[in-house]
Scaffold this active site. Structure first.
Site, PDB file in Angstrom:
ATOM      1  CB  SER A 137     -15.253  -5.489   8.887  1.00 22.09           C
ATOM      2  OG  SER A 137     -13.959  -5.680   9.428  1.00 22.09           O
ATOM      3  N   GLY A 157     -11.555  -5.577  -2.683  1.00 25.71           N
ATOM      4  CA  GLY A 157     -11.201  -5.167  -4.030  1.00 25.71           C
ATOM      5  C   GLY A 157     -12.303  -4.423  -4.765  1.00 25.71           C
ATOM      6  NE  ARG A 172      -3.869  -2.371   0.931  1.00 24.89           N
ATOM      7  CZ  ARG A 172      -3.897  -3.500   0.206  1.00 24.89           C
ATOM      8  NH1 ARG A 172      -3.203  -3.580  -0.918  1.00 24.89           N
ATOM      9  NH2 ARG A 172      -4.641  -4.521   0.567  1.00 24.89           N
ATOM     10  CE  LYS A 232     -13.224  -8.195   7.149  1.00 27.42           C
ATOM     11  NZ  LYS A 232     -12.301  -7.221   7.737  1.00 27.42           N
ATOM     12  CD  GLU A 284     -11.781 -11.466   6.455  1.00 28.49           C
ATOM     13  OE1 GLU A 284     -11.078 -11.183   7.445  1.00 28.49           O
ATOM     14  OE2 GLU A 284     -11.734 -10.851   5.381  1.00 28.49           O
TER      15      GLU A 284
HETATM   16  P1  13P Z   1     -10.560  -5.328   2.639  1.00 24.94           P
HETATM   17  O1  13P Z   1     -11.777  -4.518   3.027  1.00 24.94           O
HETATM   18  O2  13P Z   1      -9.468  -4.499   2.057  1.00 24.94           O
HETATM   19  O3  13P Z   1     -10.912  -6.553   1.859  1.00 24.94           O
HETATM   20  O4  13P Z   1      -9.909  -5.822   3.994  1.00 24.94           O
HETATM   21  C1  13P Z   1     -10.726  -6.328   4.960  1.00 24.94           C
HETATM   22  C2  13P Z   1     -10.006  -7.370   5.692  1.00 24.94           C
HETATM   23  O5  13P Z   1      -9.831  -7.283   6.883  1.00 24.94           O
HETATM   24  C3  13P Z   1      -9.516  -8.534   4.942  1.00 24.94           C
HETATM   25  O6  13P Z   1      -9.112  -9.511   5.846  1.00 24.94           O
END
Ligand code: 13P
Length: 341
Positions: free
Chosen positions: A290, A264, A33, A220, A178
Site C-alpha cells: 500500500s 522512506g 512532493r 498496514k 496503520e
Molecule cells: P508511504 O508508502 O509513502 O510510506 O505512504 C504510505 C501511506 O499511506 C502512509 O500513511
C-alpha cells in the site's frame, strides 16, 4: 454490519498480483512532493496529477486493487467532468479514503504524537460512504528514540486505531489499520523489531476490546528495517525474514490481508523486500503493498508538471505498479526490473 461484504472487500484489496495506491497525501504533504519537482500545488495541478494516475488504465486494472484518496480528491472531478472516484471504479479498482486528522503532539510526551480525528467520525464515514468509499485509512505514528516510544504513546495510538476501526465496520467500511513505526533515526533493526512487536501486540489487544472483526480489516504495517541513519544496514533477505517472523508472532490468521507502507525506503528496496517475503512464503494472510512514495516518486519526477510528459509519467507509474505486482507473487527479479524499465 455486513461482515461477509467487509471480508470480500478486504480480500479484494489484498488480492495476489495487486496492491493499493496510497494517493491520500494531505495538502501539506503533496505540496512538499510538488515543491521537489518544481510544480505549484493548486487544486487544479493536484487534480491533473491524480487524474493521469487513475487514467493509467492497464496498470490500474491489472495491479492496483484500491486507491486511498484524500478529502479533496474524493470530491474532485476530472477535466471532462467525470468524478475521479468513477475513473477508479471504471478501472476495476476500489476507492477508499484517509479519515484521520493527522498526528498531533501527545501531552507530556516530548517527541511523540497521537493521531486525532475521532470526534464526529461516524458522520464523516456516512458521508464518505455516500461519495463511494469502500474502505478507510487511519495512520498512527510511532517514533523510535532515546526512551521512546513510551507506554502512553503506544497505548493511546492503539486505542484510537481500535475506536476508528470499530466505527468503520459499524458503517460497513473496511478499516486499514496503520501503526507506522518510523525508520527515522539511528536505531538498529533489532530495536525496530522489538518496538514493532510491542505496537502490533497492543493494537490487536485494543482491536479485540473494541470488538473489531479481524475478518473485515486490513493491517498496514512497516517492514522491520534499521533506522535510516543506523551504521549497520540489513540485507533484503534479513528484512524479509524478520518482518515475516514478527508478523506471524502478532497478526492472527483471521486477518485477510496485510499491505505494507513504504515509509522512506527507495522504490526498488520496497519492491525487492516484498518479493523476498514471498520467496520465503508460508504465511496465512495475503501480503501486498500500500505504497505512497514508492509508487509515485518515479511518475512525479517524470511528469514535473508538464502536460507533454504525462505519457512518460504514466509509463513510470505502470512500471512500478507492475514490479510491485510481480513482487506479491515472488516473481520480481533485478533483471525484470531492468528489462521492463
Ligand atoms: P508511504 O508508502 O509513502 O510510506 O505512504 C504510505 C501511506 O499511506 C502512509 O500513511
Amino acid at each position: 454490519m455486513d461482515l461477509a461484504e467487509l471480508n470480500k472487500v478486504a480480500v479484494a484489496m489484498t488480492a495476489p498480483g495487486k496492491g493499493i495506491l496510497a494517493a491520500d497525501e494531505s495538502s501539506g504533504t503533496i505540496k512538499k512532493r510538488f515543491d521537489a519537482i518544481g510544480v505549484e500545488s493548486t487544486e487544479e495541478t493536484r487534480r491533473d496529477y491524480r487524474e493521469f494516475l487513475f487514467r493509467t488504465v492497464k496498470a490500474m486494472h491489472d495491479r492496483i486493487s484500491g486507491v486511498i484518496l484524500y478529502d479533496e480528491t474524493i470530491r474532485q472531478k476530472a477535466a471532462d467532468g467525470t468524478p475521479l472516484v468513477k475513473l477508479i471504479e471504471e478501472a476495476g479498482s476500489i476507492p477508499g479514503i484517509k479519515v484521520d486528522a493527522g498526528a498531533k503532539p501527545l501531552a507530556f510526551a516530548p517527541g511523540e504524537t497521537v493521531t486525532e480525528g475521532l470526534d464526529g467520525l461516524r458522520d464523516r464515514l456516512i458521508e464518505y460512504r455516500g461519495l463511494g468509499a469502500k474502505f478507510c485509512k487511519w495512520r498512527a505514528v510511532i517514533h523510535i528514540g532515546a526512551g521512546i516510544p513510551s507506554y502512553d504513546c503506544v497505548n493511546s495510538n492503539a486505542h484510537a486505531l481500535a475506536r476508528y476501526a470499530a466505527l468503520c465496520q459499524e458503517q460497513d467500511l473496511v478499516p486499514i489499520v496503520e501503526p507506522e513505526v518510523l525508520m527515522n533515526g539511528d536505531h538498529t533493526i533489532e530495536r525496530c523489531e522489538a518496538v514493532t512487536e510491542w505496537v502490533l501486540k497492543t493494537v490487536f489487544q485494543e482491536l479485540y476490546y473494541a470488538r473489531v472483526k479481524l475478518e473485515g480489516m486490513v493491517l498496514k504495517p512497516n517492514m522491520i528495517v534499521p533506522g535510516m541513519d543506523c551504521a549497520t544496514q540489513a540485507s533484503d533477505d534479513e528484512i524479509a525474514e524478520k518482518t515475516i517472523r514478527i508478523l506471524k508472532e502478532c497478526v492472527p490468521s483471521a486477518v485477510p490481508g496485510i499491505a505494507f507502507l513504504s515509509g522512506g525506503q527507495s522504490d526498488v528496496e520496497a519492491t525487492a523486500r516484498l518479493d523476498a517475503m514471498h520467496r520465503i512464503g508460508g504465511f496465512p494472510w495475503n501480503l501486498t503493498f500500500s505504497y505512497g512514495r514508492a509508487l509515485q516518486h518515479a511518475p512525479q519526477v517524470a511528469w514535473s508538471g508538464k502536460a507533454e510528459n504525462v505519457p512518460a509519467a504514466q509509463a513510470a507509474f505502470a512500471h512500478r505498479a507492475e514490479m510491485n505486482g510481480l513482487a506479491t507473487l515472488g516473481k520480481w527479479t533485478p533483471e525484470v526490473e531492468k528489462q521492463a524499465a
